[in-house]
Design a protein around this motif. Sequence first.
Motif, PDB file in Angstrom:
ATOM      1  N   GLY A  74       1.832  -6.233   3.320  1.00 48.64           N
ATOM      2  CA  GLY A  74       2.414  -6.969   4.432  1.00 48.64           C
ATOM      3  C   GLY A  74       1.363  -7.666   5.264  1.00 48.64           C
ATOM      4  O   GLY A  74       0.431  -8.273   4.737  1.00 48.64           O
ATOM      5  N   ASN A  75       1.497  -7.547   6.570  1.00 41.26           N
ATOM      6  CA  ASN A  75       0.517  -8.119   7.489  1.00 41.26           C
ATOM      7  C   ASN A  75      -0.493  -7.085   7.974  1.00 41.26           C
ATOM      8  O   ASN A  75      -1.124  -7.252   9.012  1.00 41.26           O
ATOM      9  N   GLY A  76      -0.647  -6.021   7.201  1.00 44.10           N
ATOM     10  CA  GLY A  76      -1.620  -4.998   7.548  1.00 44.10           C
ATOM     11  C   GLY A  76      -0.970  -3.701   7.956  1.00 44.10           C
ATOM     12  O   GLY A  76       0.250  -3.572   8.047  1.00 44.10           O
ATOM     13  N   GLY A  77      -1.808  -2.709   8.182  1.00 41.74           N
ATOM     14  CA  GLY A  77      -1.325  -1.399   8.596  1.00 41.74           C
ATOM     15  C   GLY A  77      -1.050  -0.457   7.449  1.00 41.74           C
ATOM     16  O   GLY A  77      -1.010   0.761   7.641  1.00 41.74           O
ATOM     17  N   ALA A  78      -0.828  -0.982   6.246  1.00 39.78           N
ATOM     18  CA  ALA A  78      -0.553  -0.154   5.071  1.00 39.78           C
ATOM     19  C   ALA A  78      -1.479  -0.558   3.937  1.00 39.78           C
ATOM     20  O   ALA A  78      -1.650  -1.741   3.660  1.00 39.78           O
ATOM     21  N   VAL A  79      -2.072   0.436   3.279  1.00 39.10           N
ATOM     22  CA  VAL A  79      -3.024   0.192   2.192  1.00 39.10           C
ATOM     23  C   VAL A  79      -2.629   1.065   1.000  1.00 39.10           C
ATOM     24  O   VAL A  79      -2.360   2.260   1.157  1.00 39.10           O
ATOM     25  N   LEU A  80      -2.595   0.467  -0.186  1.00 37.41           N
ATOM     26  CA  LEU A  80      -2.342   1.214  -1.415  1.00 37.41           C
ATOM     27  C   LEU A  80      -3.664   1.629  -2.027  1.00 37.41           C
ATOM     28  O   LEU A  80      -4.607   0.833  -2.084  1.00 37.41           O
ATOM     29  N   LEU A  81      -3.720   2.864  -2.521  1.00 31.32           N
ATOM     30  CA  LEU A  81      -4.971   3.409  -3.041  1.00 31.32           C
ATOM     31  C   LEU A  81      -4.740   4.189  -4.340  1.00 31.32           C
ATOM     32  O   LEU A  81      -3.640   4.670  -4.603  1.00 31.32           O
ATOM     33  N   GLY A  82      -5.791   4.309  -5.128  1.00 28.45           N
ATOM     34  CA  GLY A  82      -5.751   5.143  -6.324  1.00 28.45           C
ATOM     35  C   GLY A  82      -4.876   4.590  -7.422  1.00 28.45           C
ATOM     36  O   GLY A  82      -4.836   3.397  -7.700  1.00 28.45           O
ATOM     37  N   ASP A  83      -4.112   5.482  -8.056  1.00 23.75           N
ATOM     38  CA  ASP A  83      -3.265   5.097  -9.181  1.00 23.75           C
ATOM     39  C   ASP A  83      -2.244   4.038  -8.802  1.00 23.75           C
ATOM     40  O   ASP A  83      -1.777   3.282  -9.663  1.00 23.75           O
ATOM     41  N   ALA A  84      -1.855   3.978  -7.543  1.00 25.66           N
ATOM     42  CA  ALA A  84      -0.848   3.002  -7.111  1.00 25.66           C
ATOM     43  C   ALA A  84      -1.300   1.569  -7.355  1.00 25.66           C
ATOM     44  O   ALA A  84      -0.468   0.668  -7.496  1.00 25.66           O
ATOM     45  N   VAL A  85      -2.611   1.332  -7.417  1.00 28.06           N
ATOM     46  CA  VAL A  85      -3.130  -0.017  -7.676  1.00 28.06           C
ATOM     47  C   VAL A  85      -3.908  -0.080  -8.984  1.00 28.06           C
ATOM     48  O   VAL A  85      -4.627  -1.039  -9.237  1.00 28.06           O
ATOM     49  N   GLY A  86      -3.785   0.953  -9.817  1.00 26.29           N
ATOM     50  CA  GLY A  86      -4.491   0.952 -11.094  1.00 26.29           C
ATOM     51  C   GLY A  86      -5.965   1.273 -10.971  1.00 26.29           C
ATOM     52  O   GLY A  86      -6.771   0.800 -11.779  1.00 26.29           O
ATOM     53  N   MET A  87      -6.329   2.094  -9.975  1.00 30.66           N
ATOM     54  CA  MET A  87      -7.735   2.448  -9.785  1.00 30.66           C
ATOM     55  C   MET A  87      -8.133   3.516 -10.798  1.00 30.66           C
ATOM     56  O   MET A  87      -8.503   4.648 -10.463  1.00 30.66           O
ATOM     57  N   VAL A  88      -8.044   3.142 -12.079  1.00 35.55           N
ATOM     58  CA  VAL A  88      -8.310   4.042 -13.195  1.00 35.55           C
ATOM     59  C   VAL A  88      -9.231   3.333 -14.163  1.00 35.55           C
ATOM     60  O   VAL A  88      -9.100   2.127 -14.398  1.00 35.55           O
ATOM     61  N   ASP A  89     -10.162   4.059 -14.721  1.00 37.92           N
ATOM     62  CA  ASP A  89     -11.051   3.479 -15.722  1.00 37.92           C
ATOM     63  C   ASP A  89     -10.212   3.044 -16.917  1.00 37.92           C
ATOM     64  O   ASP A  89      -9.657   3.877 -17.636  1.00 37.92           O
ATOM     65  N   ALA A  90     -10.111   1.738 -17.146  1.00 39.07           N
ATOM     66  CA  ALA A  90      -9.266   1.219 -18.220  1.00 39.07           C
ATOM     67  C   ALA A  90      -9.756   1.620 -19.594  1.00 39.07           C
ATOM     68  O   ALA A  90      -9.037   1.496 -20.582  1.00 39.07           O
ATOM     69  N   ASN A  91     -10.995   2.096 -19.704  1.00 32.83           N
ATOM     70  CA  ASN A  91     -11.521   2.525 -20.992  1.00 32.83           C
ATOM     71  C   ASN A  91     -10.958   3.867 -21.437  1.00 32.83           C
ATOM     72  O   ASN A  91     -11.254   4.336 -22.530  1.00 32.83           O
ATOM     73  N   GLY A  92     -10.171   4.498 -20.586  1.00 33.14           N
ATOM     74  CA  GLY A  92      -9.545   5.746 -20.983  1.00 33.14           C
ATOM     75  C   GLY A  92     -10.119   6.970 -20.308  1.00 33.14           C
ATOM     76  O   GLY A  92      -9.634   8.077 -20.512  1.00 33.14           O
ATOM     77  N   SER A  93     -11.148   6.800 -19.497  1.00 33.76           N
ATOM     78  CA  SER A  93     -11.735   7.942 -18.794  1.00 33.76           C
ATOM     79  C   SER A  93     -10.858   8.341 -17.614  1.00 33.76           C
ATOM     80  O   SER A  93      -9.989   7.587 -17.175  1.00 33.76           O
ATOM     81  N   ALA A  94     -11.093   9.521 -17.091  1.00 33.38           N
ATOM     82  CA  ALA A  94     -10.331   9.987 -15.938  1.00 33.38           C
ATOM     83  C   ALA A  94     -10.554   9.066 -14.751  1.00 33.38           C
ATOM     84  O   ALA A  94     -11.647   8.571 -14.518  1.00 33.38           O
ATOM     85  N   TRP A 104      -6.006  -4.323  12.871  1.00 38.31           N
ATOM     86  CA  TRP A 104      -5.422  -5.188  11.858  1.00 38.31           C
ATOM     87  C   TRP A 104      -5.195  -6.603  12.376  1.00 38.31           C
ATOM     88  O   TRP A 104      -4.413  -6.820  13.300  1.00 38.31           O
ATOM     89  N   THR A 105      -5.932  -7.533  11.819  1.00 37.28           N
ATOM     90  CA  THR A 105      -5.692  -8.969  11.971  1.00 37.28           C
ATOM     91  C   THR A 105      -5.943  -9.576  10.599  1.00 37.28           C
ATOM     92  O   THR A 105      -6.501  -8.932   9.707  1.00 37.28           O
ATOM     93  N   ALA A 106      -5.549 -10.836  10.420  1.00 38.00           N
ATOM     94  CA  ALA A 106      -5.781 -11.499   9.130  1.00 38.00           C
ATOM     95  C   ALA A 106      -7.275 -11.552   8.815  1.00 38.00           C
ATOM     96  O   ALA A 106      -7.702 -11.335   7.668  1.00 38.00           O
ATOM     97  N   GLU A 107      -8.084 -11.810   9.847  1.00 34.70           N
ATOM     98  CA  GLU A 107      -9.528 -11.896   9.642  1.00 34.70           C
ATOM     99  C   GLU A 107     -10.113 -10.534   9.282  1.00 34.70           C
ATOM    100  O   GLU A 107     -10.951 -10.421   8.376  1.00 34.70           O
ATOM    101  N   LEU A 108      -9.673  -9.480   9.981  1.00 37.38           N
ATOM    102  CA  LEU A 108     -10.164  -8.140   9.674  1.00 37.38           C
ATOM    103  C   LEU A 108      -9.747  -7.708   8.267  1.00 37.38           C
ATOM    104  O   LEU A 108     -10.538  -7.114   7.525  1.00 37.38           O
TER     105      LEU A 108
END
Length: 404
Positions: free
Chosen positions: A297-317, A344-348
């Motif tokens: 949205g316009n800030g205040g919420a951040v997705l982290l980890g598996d929710a954004v695919g923060m996984v080694d695509a080579n198959g590692s943990a 939270w601002t657009a610049e920040l």
Amino acid sequence: MYDFVVAGAGPAGLAAAITAASLGRSVTVLEKGPLAGPEPRGESMPHHVLLDKLMYPGFLEEISGFKSETRRFHSPESRKSTLVKVKEPYYFFEWRDFIEPLYKKAISLGAEFIFNAEVSGVLVNDSGLAYGLEYITDNSKQTIDAKTVLGCGGRTCPVAAHYGIDTDAAACPTIKYRGRLNSGLPASVKLPSGSTDLQFYTILPDSLKSVSGIPPAFAFAFPLGSDKFEAGLMLRLSQFEKLKKVRMPSDKEMLTAWEEVKKSLPGFSGFFTDSSTEYEKLTSIQNRKFIENNIMGNGGAVLLGDAVGMVDANGSAGIYYAMAQSAGWVKMLAERMSGTNVIWTAELSAGYLKQQNSWKFYRYIKNSFKLITVFERLMFRTFGTTAKLNSVWRFIGFLLKAAS
């Protein structure tokens, strides 16, 4: 009003809680299950300084059943194999031995947890800024306010769902299996030194007899000790749209393919000849797509980890990368909170994303998605059959060693 409210008490959520509390910031974690990290399984990861900071030096080594400095990759039908030495040894451990100390550390620092709390929505003001979460517990709807909402709920992250993020688009269907060995490890995976490797077995669409048109996959297995092991089957989908005569299998077909692999894949089936099942579940691993803009949205919420695919695509943990991303964001935002109420601002937001992009581990994950796409295009499109891939396996082995 909390400084942070976290959706999900897995590794990413626990790292966020420990980091926030250690910095003197108020934090509460909502978890839909009855305890932190409720899934019973085994895991692996290399040593990272982050674990020393979140817990204490030697923590990972202390909880591990064994470590391995190599991986063995098997060609289709296990006709050939390549032993690859990794840069850092991988430690294999029980999930609960990892999760419980993290949870206790967060509690000791003052982090708060609410279990059996299912997040049902994100609180957003008129300007589109998130300021808390709505959740259901004991059949009652509750709300909690915070300066920042952290979505650490993995593939089914409710924060991502609120913003219409299709986390299934990043998911590779995966079966995870936990077994107990009755007669020790199969001889096919033992090394002369007495140690064992993390095993990967290549499965192509023409490899299976029970299910036709299943996408390429890797079966994997690794010991968790003298009498326990973790195994599974993971679809590889980076080339899915470009491969002919493949389709997404149903859950039933996925399980049918898994049964065939357990019974008849040379080498791999040896794990199951004299073992009992402790855990078996069709789930997914988020290593198909990587979401770079993780501010919602316009800030205040951040997705982290598996929710954004923060996984080694080579198959590692992906545990370390999810935890490192969470800790990094909490530190970054906590520093901003110390000096001003304007977070939270657009610049920040643009500045936060720029700083995230400078993190070494983050750049590694981005590059891993690019590299695996190239590698799997070679394996599954250029040499897309069992016969062809086996004929060039020496070349594939060379590339595997060069990339490790």
